[in-house]
Design an enzyme around this catalytic site. Structure first.
Site, PDB file in Angstrom:
ATOM      1  N   GLY A   9       0.834  -1.212   0.000  1.00  0.00           N
ATOM      2  CA  GLY A   9       0.000   0.000   0.000  1.00  0.00           C
ATOM      3  C   GLY A   9       0.860   1.251   0.000  1.00  0.00           C
ATOM      4  N   ARG A  12      -0.236   5.587  -1.660  1.00  0.00           N
ATOM      5  CA  ARG A  12      -0.885   6.776  -1.098  1.00  0.00           C
ATOM      6  C   ARG A  12      -0.608   6.880   0.404  1.00  0.00           C
ATOM      7  NH1 ARG A  12      -6.160   6.556  -0.868  1.00  0.00           N
ATOM      8  NH2 ARG A  12      -6.424   4.360  -1.392  1.00  0.00           N
ATOM      9  N   VAL A  61      -3.034  -7.363  -1.992  1.00  0.00           N
ATOM     10  CA  VAL A  61      -2.426  -8.152  -0.917  1.00  0.00           C
ATOM     11  C   VAL A  61      -3.451  -8.961  -0.107  1.00  0.00           C
ATOM     12  CG1 VAL A  61      -0.300  -6.803  -0.681  1.00  0.00           C
ATOM     13  CG2 VAL A  61      -2.328  -6.139   0.648  1.00  0.00           C
ATOM     14  N   ASN A  87       1.646  -2.311   5.426  1.00  0.00           N
ATOM     15  CA  ASN A  87       0.942  -1.039   5.632  1.00  0.00           C
ATOM     16  C   ASN A  87      -0.446  -1.000   4.998  1.00  0.00           C
ATOM     17  OD1 ASN A  87       0.754   2.116   5.809  1.00  0.00           O
ATOM     18  ND2 ASN A  87       0.628   1.625   3.615  1.00  0.00           N
ATOM     19  N   SER A 139      -3.009   0.280  14.527  1.00  0.00           N
ATOM     20  CA  SER A 139      -3.793   1.507  14.752  1.00  0.00           C
ATOM     21  C   SER A 139      -4.066   1.681  16.237  1.00  0.00           C
ATOM     22  CB  SER A 139      -5.139   1.408  14.024  1.00  0.00           C
ATOM     23  OG  SER A 139      -6.025   2.413  14.477  1.00  0.00           O
ATOM     24  N   TYR A 152     -12.757  -3.082  11.946  1.00  0.00           N
ATOM     25  CA  TYR A 152     -11.416  -2.485  11.746  1.00  0.00           C
ATOM     26  C   TYR A 152     -10.559  -2.709  13.003  1.00  0.00           C
ATOM     27  CZ  TYR A 152      -7.911   1.203  10.903  1.00  0.00           C
ATOM     28  OH  TYR A 152      -6.736   1.910  10.731  1.00  0.00           O
ATOM     29  N   THR A 155      -9.179  -6.198  13.322  1.00  0.00           N
ATOM     30  CA  THR A 155      -8.027  -6.519  12.462  1.00  0.00           C
ATOM     31  C   THR A 155      -6.737  -5.945  13.053  1.00  0.00           C
ATOM     32  OG1 THR A 155      -8.287  -4.545  11.019  1.00  0.00           O
ATOM     33  CG2 THR A 155      -9.409  -6.576  10.345  1.00  0.00           C
ATOM     34  N   LYS A 156      -6.836  -4.746  13.616  1.00  0.00           N
ATOM     35  CA  LYS A 156      -5.629  -4.098  14.126  1.00  0.00           C
ATOM     36  C   LYS A 156      -5.160  -4.751  15.425  1.00  0.00           C
ATOM     37  CE  LYS A 156      -5.284  -1.260  10.686  1.00  0.00           C
ATOM     38  NZ  LYS A 156      -4.182  -1.368   9.729  1.00  0.00           N
ATOM     39  N   ILE A 185      -4.166  10.448  11.588  1.00  0.00           N
ATOM     40  CA  ILE A 185      -3.189  10.918  10.596  1.00  0.00           C
ATOM     41  C   ILE A 185      -3.941  11.481   9.393  1.00  0.00           C
ATOM     42  CG2 ILE A 185      -1.168  10.270   9.205  1.00  0.00           C
ATOM     43  CD1 ILE A 185      -0.738   9.769  12.231  1.00  0.00           C
TER      44      ILE A 185
HETATM   45  P1  NAP Z   1      -4.926   5.529   2.567  1.00  0.00           P
HETATM   46  O1  NAP Z   1      -4.426   6.908   2.366  1.00  0.00           O
HETATM   47  O2  NAP Z   1      -6.360   5.224   2.337  1.00  0.00           O
HETATM   48  O3  NAP Z   1      -4.006   4.522   1.702  1.00  0.00           O
HETATM   49  C1  NAP Z   1      -4.265   3.144   1.740  1.00  0.00           C
HETATM   50  C2  NAP Z   1      -3.210   2.412   0.970  1.00  0.00           C
HETATM   51  O4  NAP Z   1      -3.478   1.007   1.103  1.00  0.00           O
HETATM   52  C3  NAP Z   1      -3.232   2.758  -0.509  1.00  0.00           C
HETATM   53  O5  NAP Z   1      -1.914   2.873  -0.992  1.00  0.00           O
HETATM   54  C4  NAP Z   1      -3.924   1.539  -1.137  1.00  0.00           C
HETATM   55  O6  NAP Z   1      -3.434   1.219  -2.451  1.00  0.00           O
HETATM   56  C5  NAP Z   1      -3.478   0.433  -0.189  1.00  0.00           C
HETATM   57  N1  NAP Z   1      -4.363  -0.735  -0.249  1.00  0.00           N
HETATM   58  C6  NAP Z   1      -5.649  -0.862   0.159  1.00  0.00           C
HETATM   59  N2  NAP Z   1      -6.114  -2.089  -0.103  1.00  0.00           N
HETATM   60  C7  NAP Z   1      -5.102  -2.757  -0.728  1.00  0.00           C
HETATM   61  C8  NAP Z   1      -4.976  -4.064  -1.250  1.00  0.00           C
HETATM   62  N3  NAP Z   1      -5.981  -4.949  -1.209  1.00  0.00           N
HETATM   63  N4  NAP Z   1      -3.789  -4.421  -1.817  1.00  0.00           N
HETATM   64  C9  NAP Z   1      -2.760  -3.543  -1.873  1.00  0.00           C
HETATM   65  N5  NAP Z   1      -2.830  -2.286  -1.403  1.00  0.00           N
HETATM   66  C10 NAP Z   1      -3.997  -1.897  -0.832  1.00  0.00           C
HETATM   67  O7  NAP Z   1      -4.666   5.063   4.078  1.00  0.00           O
HETATM   68  P2  NAP Z   1      -3.520   5.476   5.130  1.00  0.00           P
HETATM   69  O8  NAP Z   1      -4.119   6.424   6.079  1.00  0.00           O
HETATM   70  O9  NAP Z   1      -2.253   5.810   4.442  1.00  0.00           O
HETATM   71  O10 NAP Z   1      -3.383   4.072   5.895  1.00  0.00           O
HETATM   72  C11 NAP Z   1      -2.237   3.243   5.808  1.00  0.00           C
HETATM   73  C12 NAP Z   1      -2.266   2.278   6.988  1.00  0.00           C
HETATM   74  O11 NAP Z   1      -2.253   3.019   8.206  1.00  0.00           O
HETATM   75  C13 NAP Z   1      -3.528   1.412   7.037  1.00  0.00           C
HETATM   76  O12 NAP Z   1      -3.209   0.107   7.444  1.00  0.00           O
HETATM   77  C14 NAP Z   1      -4.367   2.104   8.095  1.00  0.00           C
HETATM   78  O13 NAP Z   1      -5.275   1.222   8.708  1.00  0.00           O
HETATM   79  C15 NAP Z   1      -3.307   2.590   9.042  1.00  0.00           C
HETATM   80  N6  NAP Z   1      -3.747   3.692   9.913  1.00  0.00           N
HETATM   81  C16 NAP Z   1      -4.115   4.901   9.395  1.00  0.00           C
HETATM   82  C17 NAP Z   1      -4.544   5.914  10.261  1.00  0.00           C
HETATM   83  C18 NAP Z   1      -4.968   7.262   9.770  1.00  0.00           C
HETATM   84  O14 NAP Z   1      -5.466   8.078  10.602  1.00  0.00           O
HETATM   85  N7  NAP Z   1      -4.811   7.604   8.504  1.00  0.00           N
HETATM   86  C19 NAP Z   1      -4.585   5.687  11.644  1.00  0.00           C
HETATM   87  C20 NAP Z   1      -4.212   4.440  12.123  1.00  0.00           C
HETATM   88  C21 NAP Z   1      -3.789   3.452  11.257  1.00  0.00           C
HETATM   89  P3  NAP Z   1      -4.208   1.598  -3.832  1.00  0.00           P
HETATM   90  O15 NAP Z   1      -4.712   3.011  -3.685  1.00  0.00           O
HETATM   91  O16 NAP Z   1      -3.134   1.430  -4.857  1.00  0.00           O
HETATM   92  O17 NAP Z   1      -5.316   0.593  -4.005  1.00  0.00           O
END
Ligand code: NAP
Length: 242
Positions: A9, A12, A61, A87, A139, A152, A155-156, A185
């Site tokens: 991932g 983005r 993935v 990620n 998370s 969610y 899973t975490k 974030i």
């Molecule tokens: P995001 O901006 O929505 O980006 C999600 C990323 O995951 C994208 O690059 C997407 O790729 C990829 N992805 C989703 N499903 C996929 C799959 N089946 N196979 C491969 N890639 C996949 O989210 P983010 O905020 O950066 O989150 C990244 C991680 O941090 C996640 O695990 C999330 O749960 C965790 N997190 C985020 C926050 C927050 O506040 N943002 C807080 C706690 C934890 P494509 O676009 O190419 O499909």
């Protein structure tokens, strides 16, 4: 740097920030993406122009066969994987009573089974070298539970359990396993959050600000360079939960 690093991932948000920071440090980075091909290609071009080592690879993935191809790509290219950063993830807000079987299974498949698949496909190569580092992005909700995000949160919490158990199993083989548990974030994952809601969240956070993707990337970089931390869930959340 000679280390080969896979970031799932990486197209983005947090993943993209990790990719850019590690490539800037001259690690050999493999960016996995699923749907955001254009963005992945843009990141690749940007880094190549800076003379950095970057490969991109499309894989869902949540599917074992795709993961197998991703890891094979890394092995054929570099003959090893030093660091795996799990990620990739999705989120969904729903009342518990409204979560369907389909919602539940998609969440488990994408956020948790993906970590199982990627880690299981990579570990044999790390065992061969008797070295490696696995970093799981979990998370704050895995630790505290998030209202209206039960599936969610499950899973975490599962990822953090895997981190601890696997750290014990793989420690004797010099493979470290850690989680980073981000707080709030600013990424696409939270794009539906309004300004007013952000202000409310900020009031609950001792550092009084929303985290940036780079805050998580910096922690990942530190974990890669560290040699004596394993089995930990590291909270990067501005003190939101202490
Ligand atoms: P995001 O901006 O929505 O980006 C999600 C990323 O995951 C994208 O690059 C997407 O790729 C990829 N992805 C989703 N499903 C996929 C799959 N089946 N196979 C491969 N890639 C996949 O989210 P983010 O905020 O950066 O989150 C990244 C991680 O941090 C996640 O695990 C999330 O749960 C965790 N997190 C985020 C926050 C927050 O506040 N943002 C807080 C706690 C934890 P494509 O676009 O190419 O499909």
């Amino acid at each position: 740097m000679n280390k080969v690093i896979i970031v799932t991932g990486g197209s983005r948000g947090i993943g993209a920030s990790i990719v850019k920071l590690l490539a800037a440090e001259d690690y050999k980075v493999i960016l996995n993406y699923h749907q955001s091909e254009h963005t992945a290609e843009e990141i690749k071009q940007e880094l190549l122009q800076q003379g950095k080592k970057i490969e991109i690879f499309k894989a869902d993935v949540s599917k074992r066969e795709d993961v197998r191809k991703l890891i094979q790509f890394a092995i054929e290219k570099y003959h090893k994987v030093d660091v795996l950063i799990n990620n990739a993830g999705i989120a969904q807000e729903k009342l518990f009573t409204q979560i369907t079987d389909e919602d539940w299974n998609k969440m488990i498949q994408t956020n948790l089974n993906s970590v199982f698949y990627c880690t299981q496909e990579v570990v044999p190569y790390m065992l061969e070298k008797q070295a490696g580092s696995i970093i799981n992005i979990s998370s704050i909700w895995g630790v505290t539970g998030g209202s209206c995000e039960v599936h969610y949160s499950v899973t975490k919490a599962g990822i953090d359990g895997m981190t601890k158990a696997l750290a014990k199993e793989l420690g004797p083989s010099h493979i470290r396993v850690n989680s980073i548990a981000p707080g709030a974030i600013d990424t696409d994952m939270n794009k539906s959050v309004t300004e007013e809601e952000w202000e409310e969240v900020k009031r609950e956070i001792p550092l009084n600000s929303i985290g940036k993707a780079k805050d998580i990337a910096k922690c990942a970089k530190w974990l890669i360079e560290d040699e004596y931390t394993t089995g930990q869930v590291i909270s990067v959340n501005g003190g939101w939960y202490i």
